[in-house]
Design a protein around this motif. Structure first.
Motif, PDB file in Angstrom:
ATOM      1  N   UNK A 389       0.806  -1.229   0.000  1.00 15.59           N
ATOM      2  CA  UNK A 389       0.000   0.000   0.000  1.00 15.59           C
ATOM      3  C   UNK A 389       0.837   1.276   0.000  1.00 15.59           C
ATOM      4  N   UNK A 390       1.939   1.305   0.705  1.00 19.03           N
ATOM      5  CA  UNK A 390       2.754   2.517   0.821  1.00 19.03           C
ATOM      6  C   UNK A 390       4.177   2.269   0.304  1.00 19.03           C
ATOM      7  N   UNK A 418       7.258   1.052   4.001  1.00 14.65           N
ATOM      8  CA  UNK A 418       6.551   1.817   5.035  1.00 14.65           C
ATOM      9  C   UNK A 418       6.769   3.311   4.826  1.00 14.65           C
ATOM     10  N   UNK A 419       5.744   4.131   5.049  1.00 19.22           N
ATOM     11  CA  UNK A 419       5.866   5.585   4.862  1.00 19.22           C
ATOM     12  C   UNK A 419       6.958   6.173   5.750  1.00 19.22           C
ATOM     13  N   UNK A 426      16.868  -4.011  -1.696  1.00 26.73           N
ATOM     14  CA  UNK A 426      15.738  -4.939  -1.660  1.00 26.73           C
ATOM     15  C   UNK A 426      16.001  -6.134  -0.756  1.00 26.73           C
ATOM     16  N   UNK A 427      17.184  -6.706  -0.863  1.00 21.28           N
ATOM     17  CA  UNK A 427      17.510  -7.907  -0.095  1.00 21.28           C
ATOM     18  C   UNK A 427      17.593  -7.684   1.397  1.00 21.28           C
ATOM     19  N   UNK A 428      17.727  -6.420   1.828  1.00 23.03           N
ATOM     20  CA  UNK A 428      17.856  -6.133   3.262  1.00 23.03           C
ATOM     21  C   UNK A 428      16.527  -5.744   3.896  1.00 23.03           C
ATOM     22  N   UNK A 429      15.493  -5.561   3.068  1.00 26.10           N
ATOM     23  CA  UNK A 429      14.225  -5.052   3.582  1.00 26.10           C
ATOM     24  C   UNK A 429      13.107  -6.079   3.498  1.00 26.10           C
ATOM     25  N   UNK A 430      12.992  -6.731   2.330  1.00 24.32           N
ATOM     26  CA  UNK A 430      11.829  -7.578   2.070  1.00 24.32           C
ATOM     27  C   UNK A 430      11.941  -8.930   2.766  1.00 24.32           C
TER      28      UNK A 430
END
Length: 564
Positions: A389-390, A418-419, A426-430
């Motif tokens: 969503x964000x 997240x806002x 990408x690999x460190x967040x998802x």
């Protein structure tokens, strides 16, 4: 597309055939029914490793076969290059596990696992947990961009690769010129010796073969002459010779030939034999006179062969190899004699090649950055559709320290889910579930450019439910309009989008034990399976009604997708 998948004697499967259709093929079933066995065995058919625990002790062999139909130009060219028969666009990949070995075949011809993987990689793309995790490797991000923009990027990549090849060759040549003066003089002296040794032999291509034949003949010269003389004696010399005996025979028959016409014919035949024998005798006599053994000639040939074989031991297996080596040594000598001039020439060429490489890499990078703007925009839209969503999504470019055949781009997807959070790699967040949805979003964007006919999704529904599951289902249906899609799922939202639905069941038989089977469901059976996915084993009228409504809504959505 994948037409048929055949499994025999593997884990819980005795023997099973699945005939897949175009569009979205859904496979569902209870936990433990054997869904993972299907994916594991299919991966094995495509060239992957097989979990040995799937093999059954009492069977002589296990077999998996995948039958594809394709008109892909890339596949046709690769099959032709490999020399494998390819008719009516059909390709059969098979692997048979015996007690001590595994046989891999394409269209009935034995192939290596690497060849099997090469062909299967052009036919089918499997997306499981491991493939989702590939997004953690940023090197794959640039591949995704290049695939998305291949129409414009491919030619620039080809030019860059050619420039890099030229640059590397010149750089290697310059590295070879890193030599001190004393070493240079030593090498010059040695090259001059080698060149003189070869040149003084005045070699002629093919003469070694002729000399070998003459040597073989002369080394057996006495034996040959003795045998030929003995043959000549038997044919032409003395009262008991063949010629004398045939002559006597002719005289005897000629005396009585007038009494029987058949004897006249026999006399003509014997006369022909006499003529042939006389001709042979003359040729044999000529051979004897022309081929007297010469010790002097034999020694000359022996010495010449010794010289040639000595050169072969140093410079090559044949005279053509030796002469090629001579040419290389002349070039190297010329380089060392005119060392400074040659080095300056290579330096100049290297600078020009580097400039060409920089220019090509720069054009490639600019093209990539321009196309990445469109890619990022489309992936962002796909992620929003998948209930991120964000989300903020972008592609970050850096420059590598060295050039390569792929230019100098070091690119990476960055994301914020997240806002207010900064975009991070990408690999460190998802998470794992998010990666599967991101991969689905990327495959949706690439659907129009991806040349691989068949896509398989396993664990695409990991960690999702509700509205997100519905959005994932819609994306799967979208991809299935352009590719054959095979998906294993436990979510009713995804299963409702099926164009063909297969149920994997586990059965317990008293005599045969436990087995798994795969059946294609009828329309009524599809509703029953959707009801199970929605409400479990206790299927009420409300759940059944909900399943019917879900399938109807899915059909409406698919029609909207078809309209575009």
């Amino acid at each position: 597309m994948l037409l048929n998948f055949h499994v025999k004697n593997l884990a819980l499967i005795d023997e099973s055939d699945i005939y897949f259709d175009e569009g979205l093929n859904i496979l569902s079933g209870e936990t433990g029914a054997g869904k993972s066995i299907i994916i594991d065995s299919l991966n094995f058919a495509l060239g992957g490793k097989l979990d040995r625990s799937l093999l059954r002790d009492n069977d002589d062999y296990s077999l998996v076969e995948a039958v594809f139909e394709t008109d892909s130009k890339a596949v046709c060219e690769k099959m032709k290059e490999l020399g494998i028969s390819f008719e009516d666009g059909q390709i059969i990949l098979s692997r048979k596990v015996l007690k001590n070995r595994v046989l891999s075949k394409i269209n009935g011809e034995n192939v290596s696992v690497s060849v099997l993987k090469e062909i299967s990689g052009l036919l089918i793309d499997v997306h499981g947990q491991q493939e989702h995790q590939s997004l953690n490797d940023k090197r794959n991000h640039l591949k995704i961009l290049d695939e998305f923009g291949k129409e414009k990027i491919s030619k620039l990549k080809e030019i860059t690769s050619d420039c890099y090849k030229r640059y590397s060759e010149l750089k290697n040549e310059l590295d070879k010129l890193s030599i001190d003066e004393e070493s240079r003089k030593r090498e010059i002296d040695f090259l001059e010796f080698e060149i003189n040794e070869i040149e003084s032999a005045t070699l002629i291509n093919g003469e070694d073969d002729n000399l070998e034949a003459d040597y073989k003949k002369l080394s057996n010269g006495k034996k040959i002459i003795n045998s030929v003389n003995k043959c000549h004696q038997l044919i032409s010399e003395g009262n008991n010779s063949a010629a004398n005996s045939i002559g006597e025979g002719m005289r005897l028959i000629s005396k009585v030939a007038e009494y029987d016409v058949n004897l006249s014919n026999l006399l003509d035949s014997l006369s022909n034999v006499d003529s042939l024998l006389n001709d042979f005798s003359r040729e044999l006599s000529d051979y004897i006179s022309e081929n007297e053994f010469s010790e002097e000639e034999f020694e000359e040939i022996n010495q010449r062969l010794t010289v040639i074989n000595n050169l072969k031991s140093k410079y090559g297996d044949s005279i053509s190899d030796i002469l090629a080596s001579l040419e290389e040594k002349r070039k190297r000598l010329d380089t060392l004699v005119n060392f400074e001039t040659y080095k300056e020439s290579i330096n100049k060429k290297l600078k020009n090649a580097e400039k060409d490489l920089v220019d090509a890499s720069l054009k490639l990078s600019e093209c990539r950055k321009k196309i990445s703007t469109k890619l990022v925009k489309e992936i962002t839209k796909a992620l929003l559709d998948l209930n991120f969503l964000q989300v903020s999504f972008n592609m970050e470019f850096r420059k590598t320290l060295d050039y390569s055949a792929n230019g100098f781009d070091d690119a990476e997807f960055i994301i914020s889910t997240n806002p207010g959070e900064n975009l991070k790699p990408l690999g460190k967040v998802a998470s794992g579930g998010e990666l599967s949805r991101i991969m689905l979003g990327i495959k949706t964007v690439l659907a129009d450019t991806d040349n691989i006919d068949t896509l398989i999704f396993d664990e695409i529904d990991t960690g999702i439910s509700g509205r997100t599951a519905s959005m994932v289902a819609k994306k799967m249906a979208y991809i299935a309009r352009r590719h054959q899609v095979i998906c294993i799922t436990h979510l009713a939202q995804i299963a409702s989008m099926a164009d063909s639905h297969f149920l994997i069941e586990k059965k317990i038989n008293k005599n045969e034990g436990t087995t798994s089977s795969i059946i294609k469901l009828s329309n009524d059976a599809i509703i029953t399976e959707l009801s199970r996915l929605v409400g479990g084993t206790d299927i009420t009228d409300a759940i059944l009604s909900s399943a019917i409504e879900m399938k109807d809504n899915a059909n409406i959505i698919k029609k909207e997708i078809e309209k575009g």
